[in-house]
Enzyme design. Structure first.
Site, PDB file in Angstrom:
ATOM      1  N   GLU A   1      29.862 -18.864  -0.399  1.00  0.00           N
ATOM      2  CA  GLU A   1      29.087 -17.667   0.000  1.00  0.00           C
ATOM      3  C   GLU A   1      27.712 -17.611  -0.664  1.00  0.00           C
ATOM      4  O   GLU A   1      26.781 -17.057  -0.111  1.00  0.00           O
ATOM      5  CB  GLU A   1      29.861 -16.388  -0.338  1.00  0.00           C
TER       6      GLU A   1
ATOM      7  N   HIS B   1      25.686 -20.179  -1.274  1.00  0.00           N
ATOM      8  CA  HIS B   1      24.784 -20.971  -0.427  1.00  0.00           C
ATOM      9  C   HIS B   1      24.511 -20.230   0.887  1.00  0.00           C
ATOM     10  O   HIS B   1      23.392 -20.245   1.388  1.00  0.00           O
ATOM     11  CB  HIS B   1      25.421 -22.325  -0.077  1.00  0.00           C
TER      12      HIS B   1
END
Ligand code: PAF
Length: 283
Positions: free
Chosen positions: A32, A34
């Site tokens: 999440e 990234h």
């Protein structure tokens, strides 16, 4: 679109002449954290490139290069869902040439200033930021983005990349995005995959120490030594503290007294896994 070669990437880039291009450099094993960078890139840019490359030259000889999680199929699926235009996943030989050329005897490296690397993660990960700056500048030259997106979790990395961009006149704006955390407070990291269930609980010590320092600062404690001292009541024999520092957030200078420009940074080994985290003292 998945591309492996620099040539194909460059051809595609030529077609985007008048468009705003964003690059999200990653080593894959996307989570999440990234995805929040990708979302920000999608909001800011017309076209988004995500690079997925486990960069051998930023790992020390005893670090986890070989066992670093590689999950390209899953990464591609996530990128497609987010509407990423290109996933650029070169091989080490595409990036650095065939053979054993990965030493600074034979390869041109970008070496950021000693002042910025001789502290925090750079102190134990000798050569790490040379490897990071070298690959990041190569990716910048290959993709030629207008914007590049990095996570605050690697705060020292962002300061150093910004310094490189400024010193070398690289015409790219660096956008830093906030740390994404699990509900428990644990900062997301690809290396969290190495933690056992028990280790994950023990790892909460990092965010607890940071939050406690922040709340002491808000109550009026500014003496850096006193703020750092508060960490010790949280540490047990399960925690191997590598560093806890309170520095100026923009230039990583030491401070005697914390202020609204301070950042608190911590690195601690838990369950044999090296974890890092940080927080600004002012939101
Ligand atoms: O933060 C990372 O994942 C890496 O250091 C980066 C910026 C992708 C360079 O390899």
């Amino acid at each position: 679109m998945l591309l492996h070669s620099i040539k194909e990437l460059r051809e595609q880039r030529k077609e985007w002449k008048n468009l705003k291009v964003g690059l999200v450099p990653t080593m894959g094993a996307l989570h999440e954290g990234h995805l929040s960078l990708i979302k920000k890139a999608k909001e800011t840019c017309d076209k988004v490139v995500v690079s997925v490359f486990v960069n051998p030259i930023q790992f020390g000889p005893s670090e986890d290069y070989d066992k670093y999680p590689r999950t390209l199929d899953k990464d591609l699926e996530l990128c497609n869902k987010e509407g990423v235009d290109i996933v650029f996943a070169p091989s080490p030989s595409e990036m650095y040439g065939e053979g054993n050329r990965l030493s600074n005897d034979t390869l041109t490296y970008v070496c950021p200033p000693f002042f910025y690397v001789n502290k925090l993660c750079g102190k134990t990960r000798v050569g790490h930021f040379d490897g990071v700056c070298t690959v990041v500048l190569k990716l910048f030259n290959i993709v030629q983005p207008d914007f590049a997106f990095f996570g605050q979790k690697d705060a020292q990395q962002v300061v150093i990349v910004r310094k490189m961009v400024k010193d070398l006149n690289v015409p790219i704006e660096i956008i830093q995005c906030p740390i994404v955390r699990e509900e428990s407070g644990l900062a997301l990291s690809s290396r969290n995959k190495y933690l056992s269930e028990e280790g994950k609980k023990d790892a909460l010590v990092l965010s607890k120490i940071l939050n406690n320092i922040k709340s002491c600062y808000k109550k009026g404690v500014v003496d850096v030594a006193a703020l750092k001292e508060t960490a010790y009541s949280f540490l047990t024999d399960k925690h191997d503290l590598e560093y806890l520092e309170i520095l100026n957030k923009d230039n990583l200078e030491e401070q005697k007294n914390a202020d609204d420009n301070s950042i608190v940074l911590i690195a601690c080994r838990v369950d044999g896994v090296r974890l890092i985290d940080n927080t600004y003292l002012k939101d």
